[in-house]
Design an enzyme around this catalytic site. Structure first.
Site, short mmCIF file in Angstrom:
data_model
loop_
_atom_site.label_atom_id
_atom_site.label_comp_id
_atom_site.label_asym_id
_atom_site.label_seq_id
_atom_site.Cartn_x
_atom_site.Cartn_y
_atom_site.Cartn_z
N GLY A 210 0.82 -1.21 0.00
CA GLY A 210 0.00 0.00 0.00
C GLY A 210 0.85 1.25 0.00
CG ASN A 211 -0.39 4.69 -1.54
OD1 ASN A 211 -1.08 5.50 -0.94
ND2 ASN A 211 -0.82 4.03 -2.61
NE ARG A 212 4.05 8.06 4.94
CZ ARG A 212 4.89 9.08 4.97
NH1 ARG A 212 5.95 9.05 4.19
NH2 ARG A 212 4.69 10.09 5.77
#
Ligand code: CTP
Length: 400
Positions: A210-212
């Site tokens: 995933g990412n932030r």
């Protein structure tokens, strides 16, 4: 949540037990900049005193049809004329009936009749009263005339049961009030698709890549487009944010699910605003069972995901306005300009995620808007709600 600076809100409070929540609503409106004039019906006065609202607003509270303003003008005419919005929360069955039939027999119904301001109703009552054909017909009539209805919802009622009739959450009442204040002709009948949050690409039943992205920027855009009067489809990766009132939300955890949802939603839409942080790569395969530790390293093979906005451009061309984001850490403007061309965008919002007050998880952002033919606007650090408004100002220009 947005602010109400300089807005004159007439808050009508009627006799439903949920009227105790109107004090909190009134306080929030005052704290977010509104000038609030409160009208209490006779039934509301059985539950609350004018002093409650007078203390919160530091303004007179109106209870009688024969009240006058400090300048001696008739309050029922003057308040309605000065109002930017008339918000009735909670709205009892009796008040809805008075409003529907133009029966101006108390201060609140008379003010409503004498006002051209948009009307927001937040009904709350016993489930049988709500379901009665008389109430249904009265609400339908008010909606037909342009009233914005928020709630009721299913939940705990004073009778001790869970049923339809509970007052809508106050955040939703505030959102409906923002819509009443924000509607603009250029957005009437427009359909806008907004994406938000980051995608999650599964590795096994437990893990993902995933990412932030927090989703805050996309949610702010979706709410701002709703406030202008657009019909908004929000297609979101997993986020911790509550679903905004008045926005159709569809969850799309992976890039490929987001692509399908966006392509379907863009058919006939007027604009796509791609604020989502879409994973460029996904694991080549998803393990059926949890991947176990083996004592040696693990190599992952990744394959590229489709580019969503570029696919929308290939499918629908310039039939809709396409807006992208470029969150970069170097060569920000050059990279953004390249993406604008490569993806067929009308506008790209470039930001340097390494700058303080910008990027993932923050409540603020500093973006440069870049359009076709070298058009460019540098914005200062702003709240994400304000950035959303500036983006939509540009989209509104692109509509015409
Ligand atoms: N975007 C998209 N589909 C993808 C990747 C990105 O629609 N698979 C959209 C994003 O929502 C954003 C814009 O394209 O509006 C730019 O995203 P970004 O990640 O900056 O661009 P990439 O094309 O992925 O370029 P790179 O990773 O090389 O910086």
């Amino acid at each position: 949540m947005g602010r109400f600076d300089g807005k004159r809100v007439v808050l009508g409070v009627t006799g439903s037990i949920s009227c105790f929540k109107a004090a909190q609503l009134c306080s929030t409106l005052v704290q977010t900049g509104a000038d609030v004039d409160v009208i209490l019906t006779a039934a509301a006065r059985e539950f609350l005193t004018p002093l409650t609202f007078q203390s919160l607003t530091r303004r007179p509270v109106y209870t009688s049809l024969y009240d006058v303003l400090p300048d001696l003008s008739s309050a029922h005419v003057a308040l309605g004329a000065q109002a930017d919005v008339l918000l009735i929360c909670p709205a009892s069955a009796t008040t809805l009936a008075r409003l529907a039939h133009g029966s101006a027999e108390d201060m609140l119904s008379c003010t409503a009749l004498a006002s051209k301001a948009p009307l927001v109703i937040a009904p709350a009552m016993n489930v049988n009263m709500w379901e009665h054909p008389a109430t249904r017909a009265n609400v339908a009539l008010l909606r037909e005339r342009g009233a914005i209805q928020v709630g009721p919802v299913v939940g705990h009622l004073a009778e001790g049961i869970s049923a339809m009739g509970r007052l809508a959450p106050l955040e939703d009442v505030l959102a409906a009030t923002r819509l009443a204040l924000g509607r603009r002709p250029a957005w009437e009948g427009r359909r806008v698709v907004v994406t938000a949050g980051g995608t999650q690409e599964p590795l096994d039943p437990v893990r993902y890549i995933g990412n932030r992205s927090s989703g805050k920027m996309g949610y702010a855009i979706a709410e701002a487009a709703r406030d202008r009067g657009a019909r908004v489809s929000l297609i979101a990766g997993p986020t911790a944010l509550p679903h905004p009132w008045g926005v159709e939300v569809r969850l799309a955890p992976t890039a490929r699910e987001m692509l399908d949802a966006v392509l379907a939603a863009c058919d006939g839409a007027d604009a796509l605003i791609m604020a989502a942080a879409v994973a460029d790569y996904r694991p080549a395969g998803v393990a059926e069972h949890k991947i176990k530790k083996t004592g040696v390293g693990l190599e992952l093979r990744l394959v590229q995901n489709p580019d969503i906005v570029a696919t929308v451009h290939a499918t629908y061309g310039d039939r809709l306005v396409k807006v992208g984001f470029a969150a970069e850490s170097q060569d920000v403007l050059a990279e953004a300009g390249r993406k604008l061309d490569a993806k067929g965008l009308h506008l790209i919002c470039a930001n340097d995620v390494t700058e303080p007050g910008s990027g993932f998880g923050t409540d603020t952002n500093r973006v440069t808007l870049i359009g076709r033919n070298g058009w460019r606007e540098d914005l200062p650090v702003m709240a994400k709600e304000a950035v959303a408004d500036r983006i939509l100002d540009r989209v509104e220009q692109l509509f015409s």
